[in-house]
Design an enzyme around this catalytic site. Structure first.
Site, short mmCIF file in Angstrom:
data_model
loop_
_atom_site.label_atom_id
_atom_site.label_comp_id
_atom_site.label_asym_id
_atom_site.label_seq_id
_atom_site.Cartn_x
_atom_site.Cartn_y
_atom_site.Cartn_z
CD GLU A 79 40.57 -2.72 -1.32
OE1 GLU A 79 39.45 -3.27 -1.41
OE2 GLU A 79 41.13 -2.18 -2.28
CD GLU A 93 39.67 -2.23 -10.95
OE1 GLU A 93 39.94 -2.74 -9.84
OE2 GLU A 93 39.59 -1.01 -11.15
#
Ligand code: ADP
Length: 492
Positions: free
Chosen positions: A394, A263
């Site tokens: 990000e 993830e």
């Protein structure tokens, strides 16, 4: 002032375990090296923990392997009852667990409490789902054959977790692993190991047998990570963290062909169409963007707003952002805590400086508040463009960049123009737009008129460089199980 005083709430110390945990014992290394854990709100040291390495990793793997043999032979019901006891203890200790989390992560106490509830939901859900790991009976192609499948635990599982959700990222992995019959070795983030050890202490109290859960702590994760990946006995690696580290773990696990779940990072688009309900879009943007000071992998990273609603939406968003109070997580009035560390702060500043140099405008925020430290004002930037660094990377901080777009095709192209593919969000009242854009977005999860989508009952995970596999739901259970096909022949 109703400031929370840690010294008035010393009960959390019962759960304060600055140690590793192997084979049912708390491990300190009095003669070895230690590392410091900081409170990011004050920059004060709150604990010292043993710096574990290869020897402890080998010992944990051996202990987990011995324990696996017995744990997998328990009935699903026996395992699930122990998980349920653990779940109850987590909820009974929610106040103390929240204090520990706010101490080491800095997030406001109300967010820590919400996270403990969220973390416990995985134990709750998998304590039930563990009883339903059914195989299948498949009609055979020959009259004398019978075909069935059964599901079996994959084996010793290594779980490596990040600091942004110090409890939930652990339970989301440990609960399905244990329910499936696997034993585990947890390596929490170096910034937040105390939430992990507190949870494990409660698992120990619940009666989870020795060796079934092991905890390795270290400031340098590399030797531990390498051994976990390369050791043949470990059959599964589940990782939540950066794409960069995920790629290293996949490579290092290749020789022993482990089952992997990854993830990884995100670069979430949040798209506001002209026909969106502005109040809903703003409310959900706030929840998606500013939770955990913008430090979640599903935080809206690029906000695309259609021309016709740009002004109304940006002004309404900035008005609400102005109400946020930045401060120490233990002050009840705080909505936004500090960033986790200096490199987190520097990244936000780098993204902002780059955007401003290329023409972006600060609508609100855009600097550190007078508190200084690791705090950063929640910020809204307008007139943001694709050539800015924050389009690609990000930000992981409380910075909301608002891009403009004209039509559906343009925004789908922009949204998909990234190597990441974790979460995306759409705001529209038009069912057709909602369906079309949801299908076109190359992301593992799409929120439609919703800025929050994580729940234990739904499969969480990404595509492209955002990951492999899913957590939560039935799919989360399958990550810890192998399917075995049994073929019965010569049945007359
Ligand atoms: P972040 O950038 O959010 O800190 P990381 O991917 O660096 O994310 O860290 C997530 C987790 O991965 C942490 O537990 C960290 O200790 C661990 N980690 C980082 N580098 C490695 C590595 N080379 N091998 C194994 N674990 C690692």
């Amino acid at each position: 002032m109703d400031e929370f005083k840690i010294e008035d709430n010393i009960s959390y110390k019962n759960l304060f375990k600055p140690y590793g945990y192997i084979n049912g014992e708390w491990i300190d290394l009095p003669k070895g090296k230690s590392f410091d854990i900081y409170n990011p709100s004050t920059n004060k040291i709150i604990a010292k923990m043993p710096e574990m390495g290869i020897d402890e990793t080998k010992y944990a793997i051996e202990s987990a392997n011995i324990a696996f043999d017995k744990w997998k032979k328990k009935t699903a019901k026996e395992r699930c009852l122990l998980l349920r006891k653990w779940y109850n203890l987590v909820l009974e200790n929610i106040d103390d667990l929240s204090v520990i989390m706010t101490l080491e992560n800095g997030k406001p106490l109300k967010e820590s409490k919400a996270e403990i509830i969220y973390a416990s939901s995985f134990i709750d859900w998998f304590s039930e789902e563990g009883k339903r790991t059914y195989g299948r009976s498949i009609p055979a192609t020959q009259i004398d054959k019978r075909i069935i499948t059964i599901k079996q635990p994959v084996g010793v599982s290594a779980l490596i977790t990040p600091w942004n959700f110090p409890a939930a990222m652990i339970t989301r992995k440990v609960a399905p692993a244990l329910a499936a019959g696997c034993s585990v070795i947890i390596k929490p983030a170096e910034q937040t190991p105390l939430s992990a050890s507190a949870l494990i202490y409660l698992a120990q109290k619940a009666g989870i047998p020795k060796g079934v859960i092991n905890l390795l702590v270290a400031n340098n994760p590399i030797p531990i990570g390498k051994e976990l990946c390369e050791n043949d006995t470990v059959r599964k690696i589940s990782f939540t963290g950066s794409t960069e580290v995920g790629k290293i773990l996949i490579k290092d696990s290749a020789n022993s062909v482990k089952k992997v779940s990854m993830e990884l990072g995100g670069n979430a688009p949040l798209i506001v169409f002209n026909d969106a309900d502005v109040d809903i879009a703003v409310k959900e943007t706030l929840a998606s963007k500013y939770r955990n000071s913008g430090q979640t992998c599903v935080c809206a990273n690029r906000i695309f707003v259609q021309d016709g609603i740009y002004k109304k939406y940006s002004e309404a968003l900035a008005k609400k952002v102005a109400d946020f109070k930045v401060g120490d997580g233990f002050e009840h009035t705080s909505d936004i805590g500090p960033l986790i560390d200096n490199s987190g702060l520097k990244k936000v500043e780098r993204h902002l400086d780059d955007a401003i140099a290329k023409g972006a405008k600060v609508l609100i925020g855009g600097k550190q508040p007078s508190l200084g430290g690791l705090y950063y004002e929640p910020t809204v930037l307008t007139e943001v463009a694709k050539n800015m660094v924050l389009f690609k990377e990000e930000t992981f901080g409380p910075l909301a960049p608002l891009f403009r777009f004209k039509d559906v095709d343009e925004v789908i192209n922009m949204a998909n123009n990234t190597n990441y593919g974790l979460a995306g969000y759409i705001f529209t009242k038009d069912l057709n737009t909602a369906w079309k854009v949801s299908e076109e977005l190359q992301f593992g999860m799409v929120g439609i008129n919703s800025g929050i989508l994580s729940t234990e009952v739904a499969p969480f995970g990404g595509v492209k460089e955002s990951g492999i596999g899913r957590e939560g739901a039935v799919e989360g259970m399958d990550e810890y199980m192998e399917i075995k096909y049994l073929c019965f022949g010569n049945i007359m």
